[in-house]
Design a protein around this motif. Structure first.
Motif, PDB file in Angstrom:
ATOM      1  N   ASP A 105      12.898  26.465  13.697  1.00  0.00           N
ATOM      2  CA  ASP A 105      13.048  25.772  14.978  1.00  0.00           C
ATOM      3  C   ASP A 105      13.128  26.747  16.149  1.00  0.00           C
ATOM      4  O   ASP A 105      13.908  26.563  17.087  1.00  0.00           O
ATOM      5  CB  ASP A 105      14.278  24.859  14.965  1.00  0.00           C
ATOM      6  N   ALA A 106      12.306  27.802  16.097  1.00  0.00           N
ATOM      7  CA  ALA A 106      12.192  28.747  17.199  1.00  0.00           C
ATOM      8  C   ALA A 106      10.872  28.515  17.930  1.00  0.00           C
ATOM      9  O   ALA A 106       9.926  27.965  17.371  1.00  0.00           O
ATOM     10  CB  ALA A 106      12.258  30.181  16.689  1.00  0.00           C
ATOM     11  N   LYS A 107      10.795  28.965  19.180  1.00  0.00           N
ATOM     12  CA  LYS A 107       9.562  28.799  19.950  1.00  0.00           C
ATOM     13  C   LYS A 107       8.471  29.755  19.478  1.00  0.00           C
ATOM     14  O   LYS A 107       7.286  29.405  19.469  1.00  0.00           O
ATOM     15  CB  LYS A 107       9.835  29.032  21.438  1.00  0.00           C
ATOM     16  N   TYR A 108       8.871  30.976  19.104  1.00  0.00           N
ATOM     17  CA  TYR A 108       7.883  32.002  18.804  1.00  0.00           C
ATOM     18  C   TYR A 108       8.253  32.750  17.519  1.00  0.00           C
ATOM     19  O   TYR A 108       9.436  32.920  17.203  1.00  0.00           O
ATOM     20  CB  TYR A 108       7.794  33.030  19.939  1.00  0.00           C
ATOM     21  N   ILE A 147      18.792  30.957  17.094  1.00  0.00           N
ATOM     22  CA  ILE A 147      20.071  31.007  17.802  1.00  0.00           C
ATOM     23  C   ILE A 147      20.241  32.305  18.593  1.00  0.00           C
ATOM     24  O   ILE A 147      20.571  32.278  19.779  1.00  0.00           O
ATOM     25  CB  ILE A 147      21.237  30.827  16.802  1.00  0.00           C
ATOM     26  N   SER A 148      20.028  33.436  17.961  1.00  0.00           N
ATOM     27  CA  SER A 148      20.180  34.732  18.635  1.00  0.00           C
ATOM     28  C   SER A 148      18.996  35.013  19.549  1.00  0.00           C
ATOM     29  O   SER A 148      17.971  34.330  19.486  1.00  0.00           O
ATOM     30  CB  SER A 148      20.317  35.841  17.590  1.00  0.00           C
ATOM     31  N   HIS A 149      19.133  36.036  20.376  1.00  0.00           N
ATOM     32  CA  HIS A 149      18.045  36.387  21.297  1.00  0.00           C
ATOM     33  C   HIS A 149      16.777  36.743  20.524  1.00  0.00           C
ATOM     34  O   HIS A 149      15.673  36.336  20.903  1.00  0.00           O
ATOM     35  CB  HIS A 149      18.467  37.556  22.183  1.00  0.00           C
ATOM     36  N   MET A 150      16.943  37.509  19.454  1.00  0.00           N
ATOM     37  CA  MET A 150      15.874  37.760  18.497  1.00  0.00           C
ATOM     38  C   MET A 150      16.482  37.792  17.106  1.00  0.00           C
ATOM     39  O   MET A 150      17.617  38.240  16.928  1.00  0.00           O
ATOM     40  CB  MET A 150      15.157  39.085  18.790  1.00  0.00           C
ATOM     41  N   GLY A 153       7.489  41.308   7.416  1.00  0.00           N
ATOM     42  CA  GLY A 153       8.656  40.944   8.204  1.00  0.00           C
ATOM     43  C   GLY A 153       8.259  40.001   9.314  1.00  0.00           C
ATOM     44  O   GLY A 153       7.070  39.848   9.626  1.00  0.00           O
ATOM     45  N   VAL A 154       9.249  39.356   9.917  1.00  0.00           N
ATOM     46  CA  VAL A 154       9.014  38.417  11.015  1.00  0.00           C
ATOM     47  C   VAL A 154      10.139  38.558  12.025  1.00  0.00           C
ATOM     48  O   VAL A 154      11.301  38.769  11.645  1.00  0.00           O
ATOM     49  CB  VAL A 154       8.971  36.953  10.515  1.00  0.00           C
ATOM     50  N   ILE A 155       9.789  38.439  13.296  1.00  0.00           N
ATOM     51  CA  ILE A 155      10.792  38.309  14.356  1.00  0.00           C
ATOM     52  C   ILE A 155      10.608  36.937  14.993  1.00  0.00           C
ATOM     53  O   ILE A 155       9.483  36.553  15.326  1.00  0.00           O
ATOM     54  CB  ILE A 155      10.625  39.376  15.457  1.00  0.00           C
ATOM     55  N   THR A 156      11.698  36.199  15.150  1.00  0.00           N
ATOM     56  CA  THR A 156      11.644  34.923  15.855  1.00  0.00           C
ATOM     57  C   THR A 156      12.468  35.012  17.131  1.00  0.00           C
ATOM     58  O   THR A 156      13.456  35.747  17.206  1.00  0.00           O
ATOM     59  CB  THR A 156      12.162  33.753  14.989  1.00  0.00           C
ATOM     60  N   THR A 157      12.039  34.265  18.139  1.00  0.00           N
ATOM     61  CA  THR A 157      12.735  34.273  19.426  1.00  0.00           C
ATOM     62  C   THR A 157      12.356  33.023  20.203  1.00  0.00           C
ATOM     63  O   THR A 157      11.309  32.408  19.951  1.00  0.00           O
ATOM     64  CB  THR A 157      12.385  35.537  20.241  1.00  0.00           C
ATOM     65  N   ASN A 158      13.190  32.680  21.165  1.00  0.00           N
ATOM     66  CA  ASN A 158      12.869  31.609  22.111  1.00  0.00           C
ATOM     67  C   ASN A 158      12.493  32.153  23.478  1.00  0.00           C
ATOM     68  O   ASN A 158      12.262  31.386  24.418  1.00  0.00           O
ATOM     69  CB  ASN A 158      14.063  30.654  22.242  1.00  0.00           C
ATOM     70  N   ASP A 159      12.446  33.485  23.583  1.00  0.00           N
ATOM     71  CA  ASP A 159      12.208  34.153  24.863  1.00  0.00           C
ATOM     72  C   ASP A 159      10.756  34.612  24.947  1.00  0.00           C
ATOM     73  O   ASP A 159      10.312  35.462  24.164  1.00  0.00           O
ATOM     74  CB  ASP A 159      13.164  35.340  24.984  1.00  0.00           C
ATOM     75  N   GLU A 160      10.005  34.102  25.916  1.00  0.00           N
ATOM     76  CA  GLU A 160       8.585  34.440  26.020  1.00  0.00           C
ATOM     77  C   GLU A 160       8.370  35.915  26.360  1.00  0.00           C
ATOM     78  O   GLU A 160       7.400  36.533  25.898  1.00  0.00           O
ATOM     79  CB  GLU A 160       7.899  33.565  27.071  1.00  0.00           C
ATOM     80  N   ILE A 161       9.255  36.491  27.154  1.00  0.00           N
ATOM     81  CA  ILE A 161       9.111  37.912  27.507  1.00  0.00           C
ATOM     82  C   ILE A 161       9.246  38.785  26.264  1.00  0.00           C
ATOM     83  O   ILE A 161       8.452  39.705  26.032  1.00  0.00           O
ATOM     84  CB  ILE A 161      10.138  38.310  28.591  1.00  0.00           C
ATOM     85  N   PHE A 162      10.267  38.507  25.451  1.00  0.00           N
ATOM     86  CA  PHE A 162      10.402  39.243  24.194  1.00  0.00           C
ATOM     87  C   PHE A 162       9.164  39.041  23.323  1.00  0.00           C
ATOM     88  O   PHE A 162       8.649  39.985  22.713  1.00  0.00           O
ATOM     89  CB  PHE A 162      11.639  38.778  23.427  1.00  0.00           C
ATOM     90  N   TYR A 163       8.696  37.818  23.256  1.00  0.00           N
ATOM     91  CA  TYR A 163       7.531  37.492  22.426  1.00  0.00           C
ATOM     92  C   TYR A 163       6.320  38.333  22.822  1.00  0.00           C
ATOM     93  O   TYR A 163       5.649  38.934  21.963  1.00  0.00           O
ATOM     94  CB  TYR A 163       7.222  36.002  22.565  1.00  0.00           C
TER      95      TYR A 163
END
Length: 400
Positions: free
Chosen positions: A60-63, A184-187, A204-214
């Motif tokens: 349930d993350a954006k990215y 939940i966390s920033h990344m 590996g995978v990184i998930t985030t809801n922040d478009e800048i981080f993405y």
């Protein structure tokens, strides 16, 4: 059962060796990989984005950004967070070295906070004590699959303007207060190594809801190079044109790996259910044994259980952990130890870290053994582990 320990010449509980972890590959996984091998793309093709979308949807993350391994995921997250030379990053010593190494890759300084002696996860109070004006990020680790208490961590981050990079290598599928870890966390970083909940071989995978981080993560995994016309400085060239905007790495994952990952993800609920069943059997078998401490589970965490760790009150057995470990190995039980405190390693000692930094973590390390836990374990395998542990403990207790 033969009461003479195998290490003393007795018959082992098992005839064949049982590893502590192992992948479960079925025909669908194999067919998915074969289909990709017969297709147009082996790497940097559409299967990668499909896998990323499915992972993002699952947590349930954006990215989501898939990379070559879990360590690359942590490194990429540190880059995206802007961690640089001289910054400090707080993490736990009870973890694989990558959780701290990722800070060193950015020329930052790992700072180790002690653990909660009940959950074995990082102690939030000690984290706050270690925050300085140089602190840039916190890397809490969801050790064994049990999620860190994230709300207090995120409050600290807000208070001190820090980035939280949650190392969830052990925790794909774990829930924190009803929400999937990864949203939940920033990344949040995950590992797809063969002993983890699903595998892509390595990955590996990184998930985030922040478009800048993405956007930064995408850039970092491909040498810092982009073809995105919205990011190019020189927009007058043709469609062949690309630019390197940062010093990134070749951390790409392949379509072959992601095809396996997509197939594996379809069975993750089955995998987690079986892990939880095995843990219940272990808990029932070991909870009443004097001198044995089973894993504590906080009420906010619904663990997907990567590792099952027993802690031993060694004064009740009059042997050290090595003797217990060697005896279980001789019974053909592939026990392990997770983990050597990171700052115990010679490389970190040469950097100036000294033993005594985190007393709770150091005490735990001396007393723990990891038992086999993977979803393809048969009930007989589980019984063998239980019988071997009881056999070894009964012997060492009886010789007092």
């Amino acid at each position: 059962m033969n009461k003479t320990l195998a290490i003393h010449g007795g018959k082992p509980v098992r005839e064949t060796y049982l590893p502590y972890g192992k992948q479960w590959i079925d025909g669908n996984d194999i067919n998915a990989v074969i289909a990709t091998l017969r297709g147009d793309y082996l790497t940097t093709g559409p299967t990668i984005k499909e896998f990323e979308d499915k992972i993002a949807d699952y947590v349930d993350a954006k990215y989501a950004v898939a990379v070559s391994n879990g360590t690359a995921a942590l490194h990429a997250a540190c880059f995206a967070a802007g961690i640089k030379e001289g910054d400090e990053v707080i993490t736990t010593p009870i973890t694989f070295a990558a959780s701290a190494n990722c800070a060193l890759y950015q020329r930052a300084i790992p700072i180790f906070a002690d653990i909660d002696p009940k959950t074995y996860n990082i102690d939030v109070c000690d984290v706050e004590k270690k925050i300085t004006e140089k602190t840039k990020a916190i890397i809490p680790v969801d050790f064994t699959g049990q999620v860190v208490d994230l709300n207090p961590i995120l409050k600290l981050a807000e208070k001190y303007h820090l980035t939280v990079i949650e190392d969830a290598a052990h925790a794909l599928g774990t829930e924190y207060r009803g929400r999937k870890v990864g949203s939940i966390s920033h990344m949040t970083t995950f590992s797809l190594h063969p002993v983890k909940h699903i595998t892509t071989g390595e990955g590996g995978v990184i998930t985030t809801n922040d478009e800048i981080f993405y956007r930064k993560l995408l850039l970092f995994r491909t040498h810092g190079i982009t073809r995105n016309e919205n990011l190019l400085e020189n927009k007058e060239e043709g469609t062949w044109y690309y630019e390197q905007l940062a010093l990134g790495y070749n951390y790409r994952i392949t379509d072959i790996q992601c095809a396996l990952g997509i197939s594996q993800l379809e069975r993750i609920d089955e995998f987690i259910k079986r892990r939880q069943e095995i843990v219940r059997k272990y808990n029932e078998a070991f909870a009443a044994i004097d001198g044995v401490i089973i894993p504590h589970q906080a009420d906010f965490s619904n663990s997907s259980w990567h590792l099952y760790i027993l802690q031993f009150e060694l004064d009740k057995f009059k042997v050290d952990r090595k003797e217990l470990y060697d005896a279980l190995q001789a019974e053909n039980i592939g026990v392990n130890v997770h983990y050597i405190p990171v700052y115990y390693h010679p490389y970190y000692q040469k950097l100036g870290y000294k033993k005594g930094l985190c007393p709770n973590a150091e005490r735990l390390y001396e007393r723990i053994i990891t038992l086999p836990l993977f979803p393809n374990m048969k009930n007989k395998d589980v019984e063998d582990v239980i019988n071997a542990v009881k056999k070894v403990l009964d012997y060492f207790r009886s010789v007092l």
